[in-house]
Design an enzyme around this catalytic site. Structure first.
Site, short mmCIF file in Angstrom:
data_model
loop_
_atom_site.label_atom_id
_atom_site.label_comp_id
_atom_site.label_asym_id
_atom_site.label_seq_id
_atom_site.Cartn_x
_atom_site.Cartn_y
_atom_site.Cartn_z
N LYS A 22 28.66 32.53 33.89
CA LYS A 22 28.90 33.47 32.81
C LYS A 22 30.31 34.05 32.96
O LYS A 22 30.53 35.02 33.67
CB LYS A 22 27.88 34.62 32.80
CG LYS A 22 27.83 35.26 31.42
CD LYS A 22 27.51 36.73 31.42
CE LYS A 22 28.65 37.59 31.84
NZ LYS A 22 29.79 37.66 30.90
N SER B 197 33.61 44.39 38.96
CA SER B 197 33.73 45.77 39.43
C SER B 197 32.72 46.08 40.55
O SER B 197 31.65 45.46 40.64
CB SER B 197 33.48 46.72 38.27
OG SER B 197 32.18 46.52 37.76
N GLU C 111 32.94 39.67 45.05
CA GLU C 111 34.38 39.93 45.14
C GLU C 111 34.64 41.09 44.20
O GLU C 111 34.65 40.90 42.98
CB GLU C 111 35.14 38.65 44.75
CG GLU C 111 36.50 38.57 45.35
CD GLU C 111 37.54 39.21 44.46
OE1 GLU C 111 37.72 40.44 44.56
OE2 GLU C 111 38.15 38.50 43.66
N CYS D 175 42.81 42.45 41.34
CA CYS D 175 42.07 43.22 42.35
C CYS D 175 42.87 43.41 43.63
O CYS D 175 42.66 44.37 44.35
CB CYS D 175 40.71 42.59 42.63
SG CYS D 175 40.82 40.85 42.95
N GLU E 208 40.73 52.82 41.29
CA GLU E 208 41.35 51.52 41.07
C GLU E 208 42.06 51.60 39.71
O GLU E 208 41.40 51.82 38.69
CB GLU E 208 40.31 50.41 41.06
CG GLU E 208 40.95 49.06 41.03
CD GLU E 208 39.96 47.89 41.07
OE1 GLU E 208 40.37 46.82 41.51
OE2 GLU E 208 38.81 48.06 40.65
P1 ADP Z 1 35.68 44.23 34.94
O1 ADP Z 1 35.78 45.70 34.76
O2 ADP Z 1 36.62 43.61 35.89
O3 ADP Z 1 35.47 43.46 33.66
P2 ADP Z 1 32.88 44.04 35.23
O4 ADP Z 1 32.16 44.20 36.52
O5 ADP Z 1 32.60 44.99 34.14
O6 ADP Z 1 34.35 44.05 35.71
O7 ADP Z 1 32.70 42.58 34.66
C1 ADP Z 1 32.77 41.42 35.46
C2 ADP Z 1 31.76 40.44 34.96
O8 ADP Z 1 30.46 41.00 35.14
C3 ADP Z 1 31.88 40.08 33.49
O9 ADP Z 1 31.57 38.72 33.31
C4 ADP Z 1 30.82 40.97 32.87
O10 ADP Z 1 30.33 40.46 31.66
C5 ADP Z 1 29.74 40.94 33.94
N1 ADP Z 1 28.78 42.05 33.90
C6 ADP Z 1 28.93 43.28 33.36
N2 ADP Z 1 27.81 44.01 33.53
C7 ADP Z 1 26.91 43.22 34.17
C8 ADP Z 1 25.56 43.40 34.65
N3 ADP Z 1 24.89 44.53 34.46
N4 ADP Z 1 24.98 42.36 35.28
C9 ADP Z 1 25.63 41.20 35.48
N5 ADP Z 1 26.90 40.97 35.06
C10 ADP Z 1 27.54 41.96 34.42
#
Ligand code: ADP
Length: 478
Positions: free
Chosen positions: A173, A227, A248, A282, A381
């Site tokens: 994904k 994140s 990561e 990051c 961050e």
């Molecule tokens: P960033 O702020 O770097 O986008 P995120 O952690 O929000 O970091 O997103 C990183 C990835 O995690 C993206 O592919 C996002 O769609 C996915 N993501 C966001 N929320 C969830 C969740 N609750 N469970 C699994 N994946 C998620």
């Protein structure tokens, strides 16, 4: 308007719910694509397909898999202009950076193609004369790979290449902000002969897809780049399902600059390193700790360098910084700047919408001085084009300040004194330390963090073992 579908079991597929979402170009704010918005049901279908595909892919040799991965790498190189162009549309980054990123992605596929052949086990002397024992590494099975938008090709390539080389099948994904790149990478693998179902690419509702990954008994591991907040959600979920994780997560990299460096030369490289990909990295050099003897000189030279950086549409000649990825991200950075100003931080340059642009999520790169260690810019961050500078006097003081964070991904040290460099590196609680360099990473090097920056490693041979299980075989009664 481009229509983008998911890729499940070798076919392009609409979301089962028929849902779609719009993709916005962050440089123009125009809607550029209609993306299938899948959810947990699509994810379950993809895991089922990957489970079936593992029955044969998991039995292939690493030599067979390597041929496919290397052909895919060549396809990425052959199509780099088209692929990089689409990456600029979705992410806003400068075209030269997008091309470079695709080349690194191709190198990762080549490298893991070869490294997959070296997953050696060992024979172990036992305490009985009639017994022989040895270990082998075997593919985990179906793995989920969830990745962030900041490096739309590099992030998935690290995980997909390692997992496929190990013999796993993948349900991926990519970020909803950068769907084109993940699908192009899938196209390269299909073109290279990857069998149906070995790789599946979902776009859509992240929380529902993540949850379906955690709950499916055939999905053995999730590799996540993103994140710390979402990393914790996955850890909570995995505690119920025992899904393995490699994470990561975020970073808050300190940069320690002692007073024996060439200040002029370093201010130039610092400006380029900090603002690469607009600071949305990051391991971006984040908090600059400058020895008080050179603080004013560094601040002045650095601000002049930063003011010269060219911001604009990633397709325009000479542009070094594109837009931030979303309006939300731009607001997050603007809020941090506002907090810094309330704390008496002094913005030496930048921080506003560039005068020559009236659309897009742009910010002129900023340098902020006169900050205390308690500042929001030391503890959050930033993930954007803001460079805060702090001063220090002794090694002991700066190490304490540098380690004053729950993150532990990367750190940077600049000095010409080897003793100072190594003693500082030794005491920093970070997984990757650059001494007199800004790129302490590479295809062949392990990438990973301490503390809340994650668990496990990507790239390097360590990256391969994230997708392999160690099995002991012991023979008795000989
Ligand atoms: P960033 O702020 O770097 O986008 P995120 O952690 O929000 O970091 O997103 C990183 C990835 O995690 C993206 O592919 C996002 O769609 C996915 N993501 C966001 N929320 C969830 C969740 N609750 N469970 C699994 N994946 C998620």
């Amino acid at each position: 308007m481009i229509e983008v579908k998911q890729f499940i079991n070798g076919k392009m597929a609409n979301a089962i719910s028929n849902g779609t979402m719009q993709l916005i170009n962050p440089a123009t704010e125009e809607v550029i694509a209609d993306i299938s918005f899948g959810d947990g049901d699509d994810c379950t279908a993809a895991i089922d397909a990957a489970t079936e595909a593992f029955k044969t892919w998991g039995k292939t040799t690493p030599y067979y898999r390597a041929e496919i991965l290397k052909k895919a790498a060549q396809y990425m190189r052959d199509n780099v202009v088209e692929f990089a162009t689409d990456m600029v549309h979705e992410s806003g980054k400068p075209l030269a950076e997008a091309k470079g990123e695709w080349m690194v992605a191709a190198n990762l596929f080549d490298w893991f193609a070869e490294e997959g052949k070296r997953a050696n086990g060992k024979t172990i002397p036992t305490n009985r004369i009639d017994k022989r024992s040895f270990t082998t590494w075997q593919a985990m099975g179906v793995v989920g790979v969830i990745t962030a938008w900041n490096f739309p090709a590099y992030n998935p390539a690290r995980a997909w290449a390692a997992a496929l080389a190990a013999g796993c099948t993948v349900v991926a994904k990519p970020s909803e902000n950068t769907p084109f790149t993940g699908l192009h990478m899938a196209t390269a693998l299909v073109h290279a002969g990857l069998p149906e179902g070995v790789l599946n690419v979902l776009t859509g509702d992240a929380a529902s897809i993540g949850d379906a990954m955690l709950k499916h008994p055939q999905l053995k591991k999730i590799s996540f780049t993103g994140s710390t907040r979402v990393g914790k959600i996955l850890m909570d979920g995995a505690s119920a399902t025992h899904t393995k994780l490699s994470l990561e997560l975020g970073g808050n990299a300190p940069v320690i600059i002692y007073d024996d460096v060439d200040v002029s030369a370093l201010s130039k490289t610092a400006a380029l390193a900090k603002f690469r990909n607009n600071g949305q990295v990051c391991i971006a050099p984040q908090r600059f700790y400058i020895h008080e003897n050179i603080y004013n000189q560094f601040a002045e030279l650095l601000s002049a360098e930063v003011a010269k950086l060219k911001v604009g549409n990633g397709f325009d000649d000479g542009v070094q910084l594109g837009p931030l990825i979303t309006l939300k991200q731009k607001q997050h950075v603007a809020d941090l700047l506002q907090m810094a100003e309330k704390e008496n931080g002094q913005v030496l340059t930048g921080g506003k919408m560039p005068g020559h642009l009236d659309k897009g999520y742009f910010l002129q790169p900023a340098v902020v001085a006169n900050l205390k260690q308690s500042s929001a810019l030391a503890h959050n961050e930033i993930f954007g084009p803001v460079l805060p500078i702090f001063s220090f006097n002794t090694m002991e003081e700066v190490i304490e300040k540098a380690n004053d964070t729950p993150y532990g991904l990367s750190a940077y040290i600049f000095t010409n004194n080897i003793k100072t460099a190594l003693n500082t590196a030794q005491q920093l609680a970070f997984g990757m330390v650059g001494i007199n360099e800004w790129t302490p990473h590479g295809t062949e090097l392990p990438f990973g963090g301490f503390n809340q920056s994650g668990q496990g490693h990507e790239s390097g041979s360590e990256g391969l073992y994230e997708y392999l299980e160690l099995k002991l075989v012991s023979i008795g009664a000989l």
